[in-house]
Design a protein around this motif. Sequence first.
Motif, PDB file in Angstrom:
ATOM      1  N   LEU A   1       0.842  -1.194   0.000  1.00 28.23           N
ATOM      2  CA  LEU A   1       0.000   0.000   0.000  1.00 28.23           C
ATOM      3  C   LEU A   1       0.880   1.249   0.000  1.00 28.23           C
ATOM      4  O   LEU A   1       1.919   1.279   0.651  1.00 28.23           O
ATOM      5  N   VAL A   2       0.433   2.260  -0.722  1.00 20.15           N
ATOM      6  CA  VAL A   2       1.129   3.549  -0.748  1.00 20.15           C
ATOM      7  C   VAL A   2       0.217   4.590  -0.117  1.00 20.15           C
ATOM      8  O   VAL A   2      -0.849   4.883  -0.650  1.00 20.15           O
ATOM      9  N   LEU A   3       0.612   5.120   0.994  1.00 18.96           N
ATOM     10  CA  LEU A   3      -0.201   6.075   1.736  1.00 18.96           C
ATOM     11  C   LEU A   3       0.015   7.490   1.209  1.00 18.96           C
ATOM     12  O   LEU A   3       1.055   7.785   0.615  1.00 18.96           O
ATOM     13  N   PRO A   4      -0.955   8.373   1.434  1.00 14.50           N
ATOM     14  CA  PRO A   4      -0.776   9.771   1.011  1.00 14.50           C
ATOM     15  C   PRO A   4       0.349  10.426   1.793  1.00 14.50           C
ATOM     16  O   PRO A   4       0.429  10.274   3.014  1.00 14.50           O
ATOM     17  N   PRO A   5       1.245  11.125   1.126  1.00 16.18           N
ATOM     18  CA  PRO A   5       2.409  11.721   1.818  1.00 16.18           C
ATOM     19  C   PRO A   5       2.016  12.886   2.713  1.00 16.18           C
ATOM     20  O   PRO A   5       1.087  13.639   2.413  1.00 16.18           O
ATOM     21  N   LEU A   6       2.723  13.004   3.816  1.00 18.04           N
ATOM     22  CA  LEU A   6       2.566  14.138   4.719  1.00 18.04           C
ATOM     23  C   LEU A   6       3.965  14.578   5.131  1.00 18.04           C
ATOM     24  O   LEU A   6       4.588  13.985   6.004  1.00 18.04           O
ATOM     25  N   ASN A   7       4.482  15.587   4.492  1.00 22.41           N
ATOM     26  CA  ASN A   7       5.847  16.050   4.733  1.00 22.41           C
ATOM     27  C   ASN A   7       5.898  16.953   5.963  1.00 22.41           C
ATOM     28  O   ASN A   7       5.976  18.174   5.873  1.00 22.41           O
ATOM     29  N   ASN A   8       5.835  16.313   7.100  1.00 20.30           N
ATOM     30  CA  ASN A   8       5.856  17.063   8.358  1.00 20.30           C
ATOM     31  C   ASN A   8       6.626  16.243   9.403  1.00 20.30           C
ATOM     32  O   ASN A   8       6.037  15.601  10.270  1.00 20.30           O
ATOM     33  N   ASP A   9       7.945  16.265   9.283  1.00 17.43           N
ATOM     34  CA  ASP A   9       8.771  15.475  10.188  1.00 17.43           C
ATOM     35  C   ASP A   9       8.646  15.929  11.637  1.00 17.43           C
ATOM     36  O   ASP A   9       8.794  15.123  12.561  1.00 17.43           O
ATOM     37  N   ARG A  10       8.365  17.213  11.848  1.00 16.49           N
ATOM     38  CA  ARG A  10       8.194  17.689  13.219  1.00 16.49           C
ATOM     39  C   ARG A  10       7.002  17.019  13.887  1.00 16.49           C
ATOM     40  O   ARG A  10       7.054  16.666  15.073  1.00 16.49           O
ATOM     41  N   LEU A  11       5.921  16.837  13.118  1.00 20.24           N
ATOM     42  CA  LEU A  11       4.734  16.182  13.664  1.00 20.24           C
ATOM     43  C   LEU A  11       5.048  14.733  14.024  1.00 20.24           C
ATOM     44  O   LEU A  11       4.712  14.269  15.124  1.00 20.24           O
ATOM     45  N   PHE A  12       5.704  14.011  13.131  1.00 20.55           N
ATOM     46  CA  PHE A  12       6.014  12.610  13.393  1.00 20.55           C
ATOM     47  C   PHE A  12       7.007  12.464  14.551  1.00 20.55           C
ATOM     48  O   PHE A  12       6.917  11.519  15.335  1.00 20.55           O
ATOM     49  N   TYR A  13       7.931  13.405  14.651  1.00 21.78           N
ATOM     50  CA  TYR A  13       8.866  13.374  15.777  1.00 21.78           C
ATOM     51  C   TYR A  13       8.109  13.588  17.091  1.00 21.78           C
ATOM     52  O   TYR A  13       8.343  12.876  18.072  1.00 21.78           O
ATOM     53  N   GLY A  14       7.212  14.561  17.091  1.00 15.86           N
ATOM     54  CA  GLY A  14       6.426  14.815  18.294  1.00 15.86           C
ATOM     55  C   GLY A  14       5.563  13.627  18.694  1.00 15.86           C
ATOM     56  O   GLY A  14       5.467  13.289  19.878  1.00 15.86           O
ATOM     57  N   LEU A  15       4.954  12.977  17.703  1.00 14.20           N
ATOM     58  CA  LEU A  15       4.146  11.792  17.986  1.00 14.20           C
ATOM     59  C   LEU A  15       5.004  10.666  18.554  1.00 14.20           C
ATOM     60  O   LEU A  15       4.611   9.984  19.503  1.00 14.20           O
ATOM     61  N   SER A  16       6.187  10.481  17.975  1.00 11.99           N
ATOM     62  CA  SER A  16       7.083   9.410  18.428  1.00 11.99           C
ATOM     63  C   SER A  16       7.550   9.667  19.853  1.00 11.99           C
ATOM     64  O   SER A  16       7.580   8.748  20.694  1.00 11.99           O
ATOM     65  N   LEU A  17       7.915  10.911  20.148  1.00 14.03           N
ATOM     66  CA  LEU A  17       8.384  11.245  21.493  1.00 14.03           C
ATOM     67  C   LEU A  17       7.255  11.100  22.508  1.00 14.03           C
ATOM     68  O   LEU A  17       7.466  10.569  23.614  1.00 14.03           O
ATOM     69  N   ALA A  18       6.058  11.562  22.145  1.00  8.10           N
ATOM     70  CA  ALA A  18       4.918  11.446  23.062  1.00  8.10           C
ATOM     71  C   ALA A  18       4.599   9.986  23.344  1.00  8.10           C
ATOM     72  O   ALA A  18       4.308   9.611  24.496  1.00  8.10           O
TER      73      ALA A  18
END
Length: 315
Positions: A137-154
């Motif tokens: 599957l190919v998901l829609p891109p979301l170029n927001n590394d800050r968001l993913f970093y915040g989610l990972s840290l949380a």
Amino acid sequence: MKAWQRALVVVALLVLAGVPWYGSDVLLQFGINALLLAVLAQGWNIIGGYTGYASFGNSVFYGLGGYGVGIAMLQWHQPFWGGMAFGVAMALVFAFLLGLPVLRLRGHYFAIATLALAQVMAAIVSNVPLAGQNIGLVLPPLNNDRLFYGLSLALLVIATVVVYWLTRSRFGFGLIAIRENEEGAAVMGVNTTLYKVLAFALSGVFSALAGGIHAYWITFLDPESAFDISLNVRMIIMTVFGGAGTVFGPIVGALSLSAISEVLSSEVTSIAGLFFGLVIVAAVVLMPRGLADLARRVRQAGWRYFAENVRANWL
């Protein structure tokens, strides 16, 4: 937890939280990957470190979390959070349905049984049209590394708080009792089957959430990578390296080994795997209980700590 330990945790958290603001894009992407590995190690720590069951099936939860996000977003046009919930639901169903029979096994029998789960699940998903079969599957891109970093840290903070709670709860004491002496725990009134299944499910939830975040971040899923057994091996190595059955050991192990791997891969790419393997072997021989035990024992025994471990594990 002592005052200096709390202060050290706060400082470390502030440093990690500030990476999106002072770090480069490369550091940010490395941070996302390292934090997710730390979440996986912390999740494995619940079933492997505290309960004493060396599970090779956590990569299945990771893959289910990723496919939960992919199927929900692509096939059902649901938001990312809906996909995360679907992935967690699949992980819980898997944990309870298969945890009951598999967790009756012990030792290497349990490890072998869980080792086969990832291969079976990859084969099943490869034949499900809803999951894209072998194509993926190919998901829609979301170029927001800050968001993913915040989610990972949380997510890592939440996982660590849960593990800290285990060290002070009746449930956590029950898991430790199972690890030390399962028959004795049962005699003392611990419902060992229920406790093991709950630990397996809790471990799976964090693995599934990490898999969902990673799938949306890299925007691609296929059965081979989603249910990669080598990822489970890395969880175990990082947890043992840092200190299985401790609160912060898996985090230290995941972040330090991720950094070592990154440096070796960039500086000596041709023999990075060899050096990384030597680091692991040296760690197992010199400090078999991980970095968490190393700090305490070196203060007490000094360099004799390493000599004792070499005699016990090598000679």
